[in-house]
Design a protein around this motif. Structure first.
Motif, PDB file in Angstrom:
ATOM      1  N   ASN A   1       0.810  -1.223   0.000  1.00 45.09           N
ATOM      2  CA  ASN A   1       0.000   0.000   0.000  1.00 45.09           C
ATOM      3  C   ASN A   1       0.840   1.268   0.000  1.00 45.09           C
ATOM      4  OD1 ASN A   1      -2.468  -1.305  -0.008  1.00 45.09           O
ATOM      5  ND2 ASN A   1      -2.464  -1.517   2.209  1.00 45.09           N
ATOM      6  N   ILE A   2       2.136   1.160   0.225  1.00 40.75           N
ATOM      7  CA  ILE A   2       3.000   2.339   0.350  1.00 40.75           C
ATOM      8  C   ILE A   2       3.703   2.615  -0.967  1.00 40.75           C
ATOM      9  CG2 ILE A   2       5.009   3.308   1.522  1.00 40.75           C
ATOM     10  CD1 ILE A   2       4.206   1.592   3.947  1.00 40.75           C
ATOM     11  N   VAL A   3       3.572   3.837  -1.454  1.00 41.40           N
ATOM     12  CA  VAL A   3       4.260   4.263  -2.671  1.00 41.40           C
ATOM     13  C   VAL A   3       5.614   4.861  -2.303  1.00 41.40           C
ATOM     14  CG1 VAL A   3       4.178   5.832  -4.640  1.00 41.40           C
ATOM     15  CG2 VAL A   3       2.104   4.686  -3.879  1.00 41.40           C
ATOM     16  N   MET A   4       5.615   5.733  -1.293  1.00 39.69           N
ATOM     17  CA  MET A   4       6.847   6.433  -0.922  1.00 39.69           C
ATOM     18  C   MET A   4       6.726   6.946   0.506  1.00 39.69           C
ATOM     19  SD  MET A   4       8.554   9.674  -2.928  1.00 39.69           S
ATOM     20  CE  MET A   4       7.250  10.837  -2.647  1.00 39.69           C
TER      21      MET A   4
ATOM     22  N   LEU B   1       0.370   6.847   0.295  1.00 36.39           N
ATOM     23  CA  LEU B   1      -0.253   5.559   0.020  1.00 36.39           C
ATOM     24  C   LEU B   1      -0.720   5.440  -1.422  1.00 36.39           C
ATOM     25  CD1 LEU B   1      -2.374   5.242   3.276  1.00 36.39           C
ATOM     26  CD2 LEU B   1      -0.120   4.287   2.806  1.00 36.39           C
ATOM     27  N   ARG B   2      -0.978   4.231  -1.828  1.00 41.56           N
ATOM     28  CA  ARG B   2      -1.402   3.920  -3.189  1.00 41.56           C
ATOM     29  C   ARG B   2      -2.704   4.619  -3.564  1.00 41.56           C
ATOM     30  NH1 ARG B   2      -2.404  -2.248  -3.905  1.00 41.56           N
ATOM     31  NH2 ARG B   2      -4.245  -1.798  -2.715  1.00 41.56           N
ATOM     32  N   ASN B   3      -3.609   4.772  -2.613  1.00 44.94           N
ATOM     33  CA  ASN B   3      -4.907   5.380  -2.896  1.00 44.94           C
ATOM     34  C   ASN B   3      -4.880   6.911  -2.873  1.00 44.94           C
ATOM     35  OD1 ASN B   3      -4.706   5.915  -0.198  1.00 44.94           O
ATOM     36  ND2 ASN B   3      -6.438   4.660   0.417  1.00 44.94           N
TER      37      ASN B   3
ATOM     38  N   LEU C   1      12.319   7.177   0.968  1.00 48.43           N
ATOM     39  CA  LEU C   1      12.308   5.723   0.912  1.00 48.43           C
ATOM     40  C   LEU C   1      11.189   5.373  -0.067  1.00 48.43           C
ATOM     41  CD1 LEU C   1      13.320   3.017   2.269  1.00 48.43           C
ATOM     42  CD2 LEU C   1      11.452   3.299   3.862  1.00 48.43           C
ATOM     43  N   VAL C   2      11.521   4.740  -1.187  1.00 48.36           N
ATOM     44  CA  VAL C   2      10.517   4.514  -2.224  1.00 48.36           C
ATOM     45  C   VAL C   2      10.254   3.027  -2.424  1.00 48.36           C
ATOM     46  CG1 VAL C   2      11.066   6.638  -3.450  1.00 48.36           C
ATOM     47  CG2 VAL C   2      12.189   4.536  -4.117  1.00 48.36           C
ATOM     48  N   ASN C   3       9.074   2.740  -2.931  1.00 51.77           N
ATOM     49  CA  ASN C   3       8.684   1.381  -3.276  1.00 51.77           C
ATOM     50  C   ASN C   3       8.878   1.234  -4.785  1.00 51.77           C
ATOM     51  OD1 ASN C   3       7.411  -1.035  -3.769  1.00 51.77           O
ATOM     52  ND2 ASN C   3       5.717  -0.622  -2.373  1.00 51.77           N
ATOM     53  N   LEU C   4       9.838   0.423  -5.201  1.00 49.15           N
ATOM     54  CA  LEU C   4      10.176   0.279  -6.618  1.00 49.15           C
ATOM     55  C   LEU C   4       9.036  -0.309  -7.443  1.00 49.15           C
ATOM     56  CD1 LEU C   4      13.884  -0.904  -6.474  1.00 49.15           C
ATOM     57  CD2 LEU C   4      13.000   1.405  -6.810  1.00 49.15           C
ATOM     58  N   CYS C   5       8.073  -0.938  -6.818  1.00 49.76           N
ATOM     59  CA  CYS C   5       6.943  -1.489  -7.558  1.00 49.76           C
ATOM     60  C   CYS C   5       6.083  -0.396  -8.181  1.00 49.76           C
ATOM     61  CB  CYS C   5       6.085  -2.348  -6.643  1.00 49.76           C
ATOM     62  SG  CYS C   5       6.925  -3.827  -6.111  1.00 49.76           S
ATOM     63  N   TYR C   6       6.166   0.806  -7.654  1.00 44.19           N
ATOM     64  CA  TYR C   6       5.377   1.927  -8.175  1.00 44.19           C
ATOM     65  C   TYR C   6       6.239   2.921  -8.946  1.00 44.19           C
ATOM     66  CZ  TYR C   6       1.796   0.061  -5.161  1.00 44.19           C
ATOM     67  OH  TYR C   6       0.888  -0.783  -4.573  1.00 44.19           O
ATOM     68  N   LEU C   7       7.439   2.533  -9.290  1.00 44.22           N
ATOM     69  CA  LEU C   7       8.362   3.392 -10.032  1.00 44.22           C
ATOM     70  C   LEU C   7       7.906   3.519 -11.481  1.00 44.22           C
ATOM     71  CD1 LEU C   7      11.168   4.860 -10.002  1.00 44.22           C
ATOM     72  CD2 LEU C   7      12.100   2.700 -10.798  1.00 44.22           C
ATOM     73  N   LYS C   8       7.850   4.745 -11.970  1.00 49.33           N
ATOM     74  CA  LYS C   8       7.463   4.976 -13.362  1.00 49.33           C
ATOM     75  C   LYS C   8       8.683   5.271 -14.220  1.00 49.33           C
ATOM     76  CE  LYS C   8       4.279   7.692 -16.146  1.00 49.33           C
ATOM     77  NZ  LYS C   8       3.284   8.763 -16.104  1.00 49.33           N
TER      78      LYS C   8
ATOM     79  N   GLU D   1       4.257   6.262 -10.107  1.00 49.05           N
ATOM     80  CA  GLU D   1       3.055   6.093 -10.913  1.00 49.05           C
ATOM     81  C   GLU D   1       1.955   7.087 -10.579  1.00 49.05           C
ATOM     82  OE1 GLU D   1       1.779   2.059 -10.630  1.00 49.05           O
ATOM     83  OE2 GLU D   1       3.359   1.356 -11.958  1.00 49.05           O
ATOM     84  N   ASN D   2       1.890   7.520  -9.337  1.00 47.16           N
ATOM     85  CA  ASN D   2       0.830   8.448  -8.954  1.00 47.16           C
ATOM     86  C   ASN D   2       1.244   9.911  -9.078  1.00 47.16           C
ATOM     87  OD1 ASN D   2       2.596   8.548  -6.841  1.00 47.16           O
ATOM     88  ND2 ASN D   2       1.058   8.265  -5.254  1.00 47.16           N
ATOM     89  N   GLY D   3       2.380  10.191  -9.725  1.00 43.25           N
ATOM     90  CA  GLY D   3       2.797  11.571  -9.974  1.00 43.25           C
ATOM     91  C   GLY D   3       3.779  12.142  -8.969  1.00 43.25           C
ATOM     92  N   LEU D   4       4.057  11.433  -7.895  1.00 43.41           N
ATOM     93  CA  LEU D   4       5.020  11.929  -6.911  1.00 43.41           C
ATOM     94  C   LEU D   4       6.432  11.885  -7.484  1.00 43.41           C
ATOM     95  CD1 LEU D   4       3.728  10.131  -3.704  1.00 43.41           C
ATOM     96  CD2 LEU D   4       3.520  12.551  -4.240  1.00 43.41           C
TER      97      LEU D   4
END
Length: 127
Positions: free
Chosen positions: A41-44, A56-58, A89-96, A106-109
């Protein structure tokens, strides 16, 4: 292993969920203030002195009274949670994308990558 991963990606019909996030451990980690989150659930996580802002992802943002070093230790067992700067601290699963020492999620951050951590990140991502 790849066969299972492909099947999981096919089953994932929700476009808002990154299929790689399905591989993160579902175990919840205590992040403070009677709050537990799973890494999927954590993007960054962004530090602010002794506080941390958890994106968070949402789209929600939680602020916890815990420094980023402590959170990094708690998420040490999770693949994909990488410290790229003393502030992020970033979650690479959401890396664009990674462009000129800057990560876009992915969410623009956006997050800055330090010069020292850039080589480590590049080798991890095979850039």
């Amino acid at each position: 292993m790849n066969k299972i991963k492909d099947q999981m990606m096919k089953r994932n019909t929700n476009p808002r969920v990154n299929p790689m996030a399905l591989w993160l451990p579902l175990k919840k980690v205590h992040v403070g203030a009677r709050c537990e989150l799973s890494a999927s659930n954590i993007v960054m996580i962004e530090s602010d002195i002794s506080y941390s802002h958890i994106h968070l992802r949402n789209g929600e943002k939680l602020t916890v009274a815990m420094n980023i070093q402590k959170l990094q230790e708690r998420f040490a067992h999770v693949w994909g949670m990488v410290r790229v700067h003393r502030r992020y601290l970033v979650n690479l699963c959401y890396l664009k994308s990674v462009v000129d020492f800057e990560i876009r999620m992915e969410n623009g951050l956006k997050a800055t990558v330090s010069r020292r951590k850039f080589d480590e990140l590049a080798s991890m991502l095979c850039l």
